[in-house]
Design an enzyme around this catalytic site. Sequence first.
Site, PDB file in Angstrom:
ATOM      1  N   ASP A 115      36.063  18.025 177.379  1.00  0.00           N
ATOM      2  CA  ASP A 115      36.487  19.044 178.679  1.00  0.00           C
ATOM      3  C   ASP A 115      34.688  19.791 178.880  1.00  0.00           C
ATOM      4  OD1 ASP A 115      39.092  19.218 177.603  1.00  0.00           O
ATOM      5  OD2 ASP A 115      39.101  21.143 178.060  1.00  0.00           O
TER       6      ASP A 115
ATOM      7  N   ARG B 283      32.898  32.634 169.836  1.00  0.00           N
ATOM      8  CA  ARG B 283      32.981  32.997 171.227  1.00  0.00           C
ATOM      9  C   ARG B 283      31.545  33.685 171.345  1.00  0.00           C
ATOM     10  NH1 ARG B 283      33.806  27.790 169.765  1.00  0.00           N
ATOM     11  NH2 ARG B 283      35.636  27.434 170.936  1.00  0.00           N
TER      12      ARG B 283
ATOM     13  N   ASP C  18      39.724  31.719 175.050  1.00  0.00           N
ATOM     14  CA  ASP C  18      37.888  31.528 174.881  1.00  0.00           C
ATOM     15  C   ASP C  18      37.177  32.076 176.469  1.00  0.00           C
ATOM     16  OD1 ASP C  18      37.524  30.670 172.556  1.00  0.00           O
ATOM     17  OD2 ASP C  18      37.681  28.706 173.017  1.00  0.00           O
TER      18      ASP C  18
ATOM     19  N   SER D  99      42.974  18.711 171.008  1.00  0.00           N
ATOM     20  CA  SER D  99      41.801  19.285 170.984  1.00  0.00           C
ATOM     21  C   SER D  99      40.979  19.332 169.086  1.00  0.00           C
ATOM     22  CB  SER D  99      41.295  19.911 171.856  1.00  0.00           C
ATOM     23  OG  SER D  99      42.304  21.161 172.125  1.00  0.00           O
TER      24      SER D  99
END
Length: 412
Positions: free
Chosen positions: A12, A95, A124, A180
């Site tokens: 990505d 994050r 996210d 992923s």
Amino acid sequence: MKIVLAYSGGLDTSVILHRLKESALGGQAEIIAFCADIGQEEELAGLEEKALKTGAAKCIIEDLREEFARDFIFPMFQAGAIYEGQYFLGTSIARPLIAKRMVEIAHAEKADAIAHGATGKGNDQVRFELTAAALAPELQVIAPWREEKFRQQFPGRAEMIAFAKANDIAVEASAEKPYSMDRNLLHISYESGALEDPWFDASSKEMRGMYKLSVAPEEAPNKSEYVDLEFEAGNCVAVNSKSLAPLGVMQTLNKLGGKHGIGRIDIVENRFVGMKSRGVYETPGGAILHFAHRQMETLTMDREVMRLRDGLIPKYSSLVYNGFWFSPEREALQALVTETQRDVTGVVRLKLYKGNIIVAGRKSPKSLYDPKIVTMERERSTYDQDDAAGFIRLNALRLKVRAAVKLKDRSD
């Protein structure tokens, strides 16, 4: 225009980097790729060269592993946080640290915006942007997955893989491995692709090549292994009598847990945006630390303090999961947690065996366990069993009153 992009080198963010460079301001934007080293290990190899080749003007890679363990993982584990009773919050807790450092870099580089590769369906995006809102509300946030034009160009991962191949962007994802993956010091998560079917067995022999941190429990050693974890004020400070900083604790426990097939979970969780999603996680060290910490608390925490803290676990976990790490309510809860952990000090001994964590002993200079009170041997006990009669009568009083009222109602 300068843009700081959260860059992992995965599918990505690699596609997004190339596309931002080509499209923003007619190709005149300066893209600064930022990668936080929070324990991705071999995934960081060649990352700077790849970022520059893909279109970045600069690539910044910083080792944040110690800060991650000390200031994010350990405080969260002091709180006993576990989302929906299963998830150790490995992606969630990473994050805010990444976004915090992105904001700092954006200020230092005099950037106009930060960008991320989180989709409009996931958690996210919220975590990145709530952190930015708390720390630097003046910065613009670019989220390509929320742009219709971007989604039209890339309706699925197959199109992204094809784009990467056409533009000579090396990525690990392929048609054969479409899922992923997100890795850090605390865990690895796997989702999408074949894993989107919740009936699909991710523990099957055919899927064993997916896992990176742990062996399958069936393939773990046939002999158990003991490990001692020493705690001070709710934090693990030593493993097997060796003093370690938080980073060293996590690295040591990850190896031990991985060796014995510990910390694998396959869950369907509730995303903040409202949908359910299926994820597979490896958290070998975190699973051991969480279990050992709880065992230390059972010996040293007052009953009512533990109940108060435990009642806040769902709230605390949701705050972390939903991206509110830098919120005033999380900080307030953390202050309470810190107070509850003052006496969580001592040693826990565990036995690791084929995916299982078994308590093998615990001891503490702050122990609230008194054998003189609990013993069933009359001559050694300091507890007077006669006291229990009055205790029961007082607790039974309201039940007896209610029973009398119900009896009167029936007779009427």
